[in-house]
Design an enzyme around this catalytic site. Structure first.
Site, short mmCIF file in Angstrom:
data_model
loop_
_atom_site.label_atom_id
_atom_site.label_comp_id
_atom_site.label_asym_id
_atom_site.label_seq_id
_atom_site.Cartn_x
_atom_site.Cartn_y
_atom_site.Cartn_z
CB THR A 135 -0.89 -0.01 1.26
OG1 THR A 135 -1.41 1.30 1.48
CG2 THR A 135 -0.12 -0.41 2.51
CD GLU A 137 -3.24 3.48 4.34
OE1 GLU A 137 -3.14 3.51 5.57
OE2 GLU A 137 -4.30 3.20 3.75
CE1 TYR A 160 -3.13 -2.52 6.03
CE2 TYR A 160 -3.11 -0.18 5.48
CZ TYR A 160 -3.17 -1.50 5.09
OH TYR A 160 -3.25 -1.81 3.75
CE LYS A 164 0.03 -4.51 3.12
NZ LYS A 164 -0.41 -5.86 2.63
P1 NAD Z 1 -9.70 -7.27 3.00
O1 NAD Z 1 -9.59 -6.95 4.44
O2 NAD Z 1 -10.96 -7.01 2.27
O3 NAD Z 1 -9.35 -8.81 2.76
C1 NAD Z 1 -8.30 -9.45 3.43
C2 NAD Z 1 -8.49 -10.97 3.25
O4 NAD Z 1 -7.40 -11.63 3.90
C3 NAD Z 1 -9.78 -11.50 3.88
O5 NAD Z 1 -10.41 -12.40 3.00
C4 NAD Z 1 -9.29 -12.24 5.13
O6 NAD Z 1 -10.11 -13.35 5.49
C5 NAD Z 1 -7.91 -12.70 4.67
N1 NAD Z 1 -7.01 -12.92 5.82
C6 NAD Z 1 -6.80 -12.11 6.89
N2 NAD Z 1 -5.93 -12.69 7.74
C7 NAD Z 1 -5.56 -13.88 7.17
C8 NAD Z 1 -4.68 -14.91 7.57
N3 NAD Z 1 -3.99 -14.85 8.72
N4 NAD Z 1 -4.53 -15.98 6.75
C9 NAD Z 1 -5.23 -16.07 5.59
N5 NAD Z 1 -6.09 -15.13 5.18
C10 NAD Z 1 -6.26 -14.04 5.96
O7 NAD Z 1 -8.48 -6.49 2.31
P2 NAD Z 1 -8.37 -5.84 0.86
O8 NAD Z 1 -8.88 -4.46 0.91
O9 NAD Z 1 -8.89 -6.81 -0.15
O10 NAD Z 1 -6.78 -5.75 0.73
C11 NAD Z 1 -6.02 -6.83 0.18
C12 NAD Z 1 -4.55 -6.43 0.22
O11 NAD Z 1 -4.35 -5.23 -0.53
C13 NAD Z 1 -4.03 -6.15 1.63
O12 NAD Z 1 -2.74 -6.69 1.71
C14 NAD Z 1 -4.00 -4.63 1.71
O13 NAD Z 1 -2.98 -4.20 2.58
C15 NAD Z 1 -3.68 -4.26 0.27
N6 NAD Z 1 -4.17 -2.95 -0.18
C16 NAD Z 1 -5.48 -2.61 0.00
C17 NAD Z 1 -5.93 -1.37 -0.47
C18 NAD Z 1 -7.37 -0.96 -0.31
O14 NAD Z 1 -7.71 0.21 -0.60
N7 NAD Z 1 -8.27 -1.82 0.10
C19 NAD Z 1 -5.04 -0.49 -1.10
C20 NAD Z 1 -3.70 -0.89 -1.26
C21 NAD Z 1 -3.28 -2.12 -0.82
P1 TYD Z 2 -10.42 4.20 4.90
O1 TYD Z 2 -11.45 3.79 3.89
O2 TYD Z 2 -10.45 3.59 6.25
O3 TYD Z 2 -8.99 4.00 4.20
P2 TYD Z 2 -7.51 4.48 4.69
O4 TYD Z 2 -7.58 4.92 6.10
O5 TYD Z 2 -6.72 3.22 4.54
O6 TYD Z 2 -7.11 5.57 3.74
O7 TYD Z 2 -10.52 5.78 5.09
C1 TYD Z 2 -10.38 6.67 3.99
C2 TYD Z 2 -10.41 8.07 4.54
O8 TYD Z 2 -11.73 8.34 5.06
C3 TYD Z 2 -9.45 8.29 5.69
O9 TYD Z 2 -8.94 9.63 5.59
C4 TYD Z 2 -10.33 8.18 6.93
C5 TYD Z 2 -11.68 8.69 6.44
N1 TYD Z 2 -12.86 8.09 7.09
C6 TYD Z 2 -13.87 8.90 7.62
O10 TYD Z 2 -13.78 10.14 7.59
N2 TYD Z 2 -14.95 8.30 8.19
C7 TYD Z 2 -15.09 6.94 8.25
O11 TYD Z 2 -16.09 6.44 8.82
C8 TYD Z 2 -14.05 6.12 7.69
C9 TYD Z 2 -14.13 4.61 7.74
C10 TYD Z 2 -12.96 6.74 7.11
#
Ligand code: NAD
Ligand code: TYD
Length: 351
Positions: A135, A137, A160, A164
């Site tokens: 990420t 982040e 978090y 990462k």
């Molecule tokens: P998510 O929380 O929706 O899904 C995570 C999945 O991992 C779930 O299915 C959960 O059951 C599984 N999991 C958790 N712990 C586990 C374990 N110990 N063993 C096996 N499986 C396990 O997350 P997401 O939003 O789909 O993100 C996926 C990846 O992408 C993560 O590594 C996250 O850091 C990265 N990422 C997410 C975003 C975003 O905006 N969502 C952006 C950049 C990077």
């Molecule tokens: P989020 O979706 O949790 O992603 P990240 O913190 O990984 O960027 O949050 C996106 C932005 O929205 C972040 O600046 C926090 C803000 N936020 C709110 O203002 N209210 C909410 O209820 C949530 C979940 C996030």
């Protein structure tokens, strides 16, 4: 080719599975997931009949070396794409330990199993790759100007993002120490179907549909760079197949928005799309800011565009409308995932 894809039952993992099976008819995916609160097998229930034989699901925990080893032994795995993680910043503030365990120790368990399977007599098996999904982040936060580049020093602030960054560093160490073929991708905030409704965009949609208040942290002027999930999945596919071993690729949508803009835009689109005039800005509720809240994220994605030919294809408006439409059609999905554990977490922390 058999690829072990972890975290397949979560948001990005499930979207990736659908796209990958369609785009690579010669490959099979071994989906691995512990099915935590964020993982839901229903997310994978729409795999077309003709593609099902190329998808195998294993319920397991990436921190458990025996389960990972057994999966490597059962399938001839040539690639790993590691999505599995604890992924929500707010949860990491309330309970950091599970983030360190899953994100750092879990990633290491996977690396070590892949090394055991792929490194023989000092030589790496050909055409193997370990891709770590990371990420933006990990780079910390930006002021009003500037962009995160692959060379930007890591400076994570939340438990978090620190976990990462820790996983990225152990992946890098396996490359630098053992010459393991690894690639790291670092993406900005994603949105789209199947996202758990604790994250900002699905939280706005699902709460507004029920006429519940929308909590906006602090002044709501924090900035994120939003990317439609399918564009992220295509970038991971490219980085996995064409990325250079040992390299990091930033992925982002050049789509910086303040949180309050996101909230107001979604409320307006939702009201238009449903004809419900009770969905309006009166639902906005400014609440206490998140601890250590990062002010701005913004990505320079020119390396993956230049070297691998990736471009984002979905405009913000199109992506948001698709996402709203998906949540309108999948209200039962939302009800099923926000039951139980999620509700008690939310109640405890936000009332
Ligand atoms: P998510 O929380 O929706 O899904 C995570 C999945 O991992 C779930 O299915 C959960 O059951 C599984 N999991 C958790 N712990 C586990 C374990 N110990 N063993 C096996 N499986 C396990 O997350 P997401 O939003 O789909 O993100 C996926 C990846 O992408 C993560 O590594 C996250 O850091 C990265 N990422 C997410 C975003 C975003 O905006 N969502 C952006 C950049 C990077
Ligand atoms: P989020 O979706 O949790 O992603 P990240 O913190 O990984 O960027 O949050 C996106 C932005 O929205 C972040 O600046 C926090 C803000 N936020 C709110 O203002 N209210 C909410 O209820 C949530 C979940 C996030």
């Amino acid at each position: 080719m058999n690829i072990l894809v972890t975290g397949v039952a979560g948001f990005i993992g499930s979207n990736f599975v659908y796209q990958y099976l369609k785009d690579h008819p010669g490959d099979s995916l071994i989906g691995f997931d512990a099915l935590t609160y964020a993982g839901n097998l229903d997310n994978l229930s729409n795999i077309p009949e003709g593609e099902k034989k190329r998808f195998h699901f294993v319920k397991g925990d990436i921190t458990d070396p025996e389960q990972i080893k057994a999966t490597f032994n059962r399938y001839d795995i040539q690639g790993v794409i590691n999505f599995a993680a604890e992924s929500h910043v707010d949860r990491s503030i309330h309970d950091p330990a599970i983030f360190l365990r899953t994100n750092i120790l879990g990633t290491h368990t996977l690396l070590d199993a892949a090394k055991t399977a792929w490194l023989r007599d000092g030589k790496w098996k050909e055409n193997t790759t370990f891709l770590q999904v990371s990420t933006d982040e990990v780079y910390g936060a930006l002021g009003p100007d500037g962009l995160f580049r692959e060379t930007t020093p890591l400076d994570p602030h939340s438990p978090y993002s620190a976990s990462k960054a820790g996983s990225d560093l152990i992946v890098k160490a396996y490359h630098d120490t053992f010459s393991m073929p690894v690639v790291i991708t670092r993406c900005s905030n994603n949105y789209g179907p199947y996202q758990f409704p604790e994250k900002l965009i699905p939280l706005i949609i699902t709460r507004a549909l029920d006429h519940q208040s929308i909590p906006v942290y602090g002044d709501g002027r924090q900035i994120r760079d939003w990317l439609y999930v399918m564009d992220h999945c295509r970038a991971i596919d490219l980085a996995f197949h064409k990325g250079k071993a040992g390299e990091v690729y930033n992925i982002g949508g050049s789509n910086e928005r303040e949180n309050i803009f996101i909230v107001k835009t979604i409320l307006q689109f939702l009201s238009e799309m449903t004809g419900d005039s009770d969905i309006n800005e009166d639902l906005i509720s400014y609440v206490t800011d998140r601890l250590g809240h990062d002010r701005r994220y913004a990505i320079d994605a020119s390396k993956i565009q230049r070297e691998l030919g990736w471009v984002p294809e979905t405009s913000f408006e199109e992506g948001i409308r698709n996402t709203i439409q998906w949540y309108l059609v999948h209200r039962n999905w939302v009800k099923s995932v926000i039951s139980g554990e999620y509700q008690s977490f939310y109640k405890k922390n936000y009332g």
